[in-house]
Design a protein around this motif. Structure first.
Motif, PDB file in Angstrom:
ATOM      1  N   ARG A 109       0.972  -1.258  -0.111  1.00 57.59           N
ATOM      2  CA  ARG A 109      -0.092  -0.017   0.001  1.00 57.59           C
ATOM      3  C   ARG A 109       1.005   1.194  -0.030  1.00 57.59           C
ATOM      4  O   ARG A 109       0.600   2.228  -0.782  1.00 57.59           O
ATOM      5  CB  ARG A 109      -0.891  -0.026   1.343  1.00 57.59           C
ATOM      6  N   ILE A 110       2.031   1.205   0.942  1.00 58.93           N
ATOM      7  CA  ILE A 110       2.758   2.517   0.916  1.00 58.93           C
ATOM      8  C   ILE A 110       3.394   2.664  -0.394  1.00 58.93           C
ATOM      9  O   ILE A 110       3.530   3.715  -0.982  1.00 58.93           O
ATOM     10  CB  ILE A 110       3.617   2.327   2.142  1.00 58.93           C
ATOM     11  N   VAL A 111       3.970   1.836  -1.142  1.00 57.35           N
ATOM     12  CA  VAL A 111       4.622   1.889  -2.399  1.00 57.35           C
ATOM     13  C   VAL A 111       3.599   2.408  -3.529  1.00 57.35           C
ATOM     14  O   VAL A 111       3.966   3.075  -4.054  1.00 57.35           O
ATOM     15  CB  VAL A 111       5.562   0.685  -2.683  1.00 57.35           C
ATOM     16  N   ALA A 112       2.382   1.823  -3.393  1.00 56.17           N
ATOM     17  CA  ALA A 112       1.518   2.019  -4.413  1.00 56.17           C
ATOM     18  C   ALA A 112       0.994   3.395  -4.373  1.00 56.17           C
ATOM     19  O   ALA A 112       1.001   4.189  -5.109  1.00 56.17           O
ATOM     20  CB  ALA A 112       0.184   1.063  -4.478  1.00 56.17           C
ATOM     21  N   VAL A 113       0.847   3.866  -2.981  1.00 59.55           N
ATOM     22  CA  VAL A 113       0.463   5.436  -2.756  1.00 59.55           C
ATOM     23  C   VAL A 113       1.186   6.342  -3.195  1.00 59.55           C
ATOM     24  O   VAL A 113       1.171   7.471  -3.782  1.00 59.55           O
ATOM     25  CB  VAL A 113      -0.112   5.555  -1.306  1.00 59.55           C
ATOM     26  N   VAL A 114       2.561   5.993  -2.757  1.00 59.41           N
ATOM     27  CA  VAL A 114       3.752   6.840  -3.295  1.00 59.41           C
ATOM     28  C   VAL A 114       4.040   6.976  -4.536  1.00 59.41           C
ATOM     29  O   VAL A 114       4.046   8.061  -5.137  1.00 59.41           O
ATOM     30  CB  VAL A 114       4.989   6.701  -2.244  1.00 59.41           C
ATOM     31  N   ARG A 115       4.017   5.748  -5.267  1.00 58.12           N
ATOM     32  CA  ARG A 115       4.262   5.857  -6.665  1.00 58.12           C
ATOM     33  C   ARG A 115       3.055   6.572  -7.343  1.00 58.12           C
ATOM     34  O   ARG A 115       3.571   7.480  -8.422  1.00 58.12           O
ATOM     35  CB  ARG A 115       4.325   4.389  -7.210  1.00 58.12           C
ATOM     36  N   ALA A 116       1.986   6.614  -6.880  1.00 56.61           N
ATOM     37  CA  ALA A 116       0.895   7.108  -7.831  1.00 56.61           C
ATOM     38  C   ALA A 116       0.932   8.863  -7.513  1.00 56.61           C
ATOM     39  O   ALA A 116       0.792   9.409  -8.268  1.00 56.61           O
ATOM     40  CB  ALA A 116      -0.489   6.714  -7.430  1.00 56.61           C
ATOM     41  N   PHE A 117       1.159   9.242  -6.340  1.00 60.27           N
ATOM     42  CA  PHE A 117       1.459  10.409  -5.928  1.00 60.27           C
ATOM     43  C   PHE A 117       2.497  11.193  -6.767  1.00 60.27           C
ATOM     44  O   PHE A 117       2.480  12.369  -7.097  1.00 60.27           O
ATOM     45  CB  PHE A 117       1.435  10.756  -4.512  1.00 60.27           C
ATOM     46  N   LEU A 118       3.592  10.628  -6.806  1.00 62.74           N
ATOM     47  CA  LEU A 118       4.695  11.187  -7.462  1.00 62.74           C
ATOM     48  C   LEU A 118       4.506  11.260  -8.991  1.00 62.74           C
ATOM     49  O   LEU A 118       4.785  12.170  -9.410  1.00 62.74           O
ATOM     50  CB  LEU A 118       5.892  10.177  -7.464  1.00 62.74           C
ATOM     51  N   ALA A 119       3.623  10.562  -9.707  1.00 64.70           N
ATOM     52  CA  ALA A 119       3.113  10.794 -11.064  1.00 64.70           C
ATOM     53  C   ALA A 119       2.347  12.122 -11.283  1.00 64.70           C
ATOM     54  O   ALA A 119       2.340  12.497 -12.280  1.00 64.70           O
ATOM     55  CB  ALA A 119       2.352   9.417 -11.374  1.00 64.70           C
ATOM     56  N   ARG A 120       1.492  12.608 -10.166  1.00 63.39           N
ATOM     57  CA  ARG A 120       0.777  13.402 -10.356  1.00 63.39           C
ATOM     58  C   ARG A 120       0.957  14.949  -9.673  1.00 63.39           C
ATOM     59  O   ARG A 120       0.550  16.001  -9.627  1.00 63.39           O
ATOM     60  CB  ARG A 120      -0.709  13.283 -10.160  1.00 63.39           C
ATOM     61  N   MET A 121       1.978  14.808  -8.603  1.00 64.40           N
ATOM     62  CA  MET A 121       2.120  15.836  -7.586  1.00 64.40           C
ATOM     63  C   MET A 121       2.876  16.893  -8.472  1.00 64.40           C
ATOM     64  O   MET A 121       3.771  16.754  -9.280  1.00 64.40           O
ATOM     65  CB  MET A 121       3.007  15.359  -6.350  1.00 64.40           C
TER      66      MET A 121
END
Length: 350
Positions: A109-121
């Motif tokens: 979960r941690i990696v998925a949330v961070v990866r997705a946020f990095l793509a749009r932040m």
């Protein structure tokens, strides 16, 4: 304009109190899977956390932060943590740095949330620290959960693969009596699993705080002399130069641990209730994580931190900090903006 604005605020804080805080430490939840010996946050009831819609209202009105430090509990136990990150990114257009710690328990979960946020932040910098308290057996004993070391290291390894100029990940080591001799064993064990440099370590000292950690009876603070020897050795091993802001803050923080441990008081003029504040999961604003002097409730002030900041109560609390009425601490949550507001100070107070 984000970084020049932050630089202006830092320089202005060296001349006097700022009209509003540029850094917020924000505890978004008290929930946690760990059962740490040095922290009782996990013992608290989940409580009445600000909802995502309340957070949206808050940050729509109060969004002039340059630095937000999310904390818990474990922030990834909020089902809406991805939504919280998006609300921060959408409203806080002056934000330079967003950071948070994690125990690394739920790696997927941690990696998925961070990866997705990095793509749009749009935030220029994101920093994550994964907590590790010693080699495997010691870490698991301190954390009170079998297998927590393996989970933490796996999370660090996977997050490390996402590193970029905008994203950094660190191992966070909190020195206490129980692990004062465990640092080298931790580092050796980690390096058998993943490449890690000394500059990827964030080291701080355990504290007692009835407000934040709920650990007023904790008696495991580390011995000053041994702690300072360890921190001096860690600082000397860093390769980052003086032009690295992270390295500068780490070195300065560690150099002032000795006067803090010896005197039990903050070694520089503190910025709590001036450049920074702490907001708890229910939206109560405090000067910091150590001083149980509530300034007010966001809910009662229409989620407008600016109005609350201009209140007589905030000025009263700020004066109490100036007068040394707070318990005194040297946690990174409070120390970093204090260091930056004392750029021309000597070795410390007194």
């Amino acid at each position: 304009m984000r970084f020049p604005r932050l630089a202006y605020r830092v320089l202005r804080s060296n001349l006097g109190d700022l009209p509003e805080p540029y850094r917020m430490t924000w505890g978004v939840t008290s929930r946690c899977q760990a059962r740490c010996a040095m922290c009782n946050i996990w013992r608290r009831p989940a409580g009445d956390e600000l909802s995502l819609s309340e957070i949206d209202r808050f940050l729509a009105r109060s969004n002039r932060f340059s630095w937000i430090n999310l904390t818990g509990g474990e922030i990834f136990l909020r089902d809406d943590i991805d939504g919280i990150l998006d609300v921060i990114d959408r409203h806080c257009r002056q934000l330079c740095l967003l950071n948070f710690p994690t125990n690394g328990h739920d790696s997927d979960r941690i990696v998925a949330v961070v990866r997705a946020f990095l793509a749009r932040m749009s935030v220029p910098r994101l920093m994550v620290s994964v907590s590790l308290d010693g080699p495997p057996e010691l870490h698991d004993r301190i954390r009170g959960v079998d297998g927590s070391w393996e989970r933490a290291v796996a999370t660090f390894r996977r997050l490390r693969e996402l590193r970029s100029r905008r994203f950094s990940v660190f191992l966070g080591y909190t020195v206490q009596e129980a692990n004062l001799d465990g640092f080298d064993g931790m580092l050796q064990a980690v390096r058998r699993e993943v490449e890690v440099t000394d500059d990827e370590l964030h080291v701080n000292v355990a504290h007692v705080s009835g407000l934040y950690y709920d650990n007023a009876t904790f008696s495991g603070l580390p011995a000053p002399e041994e702690t300072c020897r360890l921190l001096d050795r860690i600082s000397a091993s860093r390769r980052s130069g003086v032009m690295s802001p992270v390295s500068f803050l780490e070195r300065r923080y560690q150099s002032l641990v000795r006067p803090y441990l010896e005197r039990g008081t903050t070694p520089l003029a503190c910025q709590a209730a001036a450049a920074s504040c702490y907001v708890d999961p229910g939206g109560t604003v405090y000067p910091c994580t150590g001083f149980d002097a509530p300034v007010g409730s966001l809910r009662e002030w229409g989620y407008d931190l600016g109005r609350l900041w201009r209140s007589p109560r905030r000025h009263e609390v700020r004066q109490a900090v100036r007068d040394g009425a707070c318990p005194g601490c040297w946690t990174p949550c409070e120390a970093y903006q204090t260091i930056m507001a004392n750029l021309f100070a000597g070795g410390g107070k007194g």
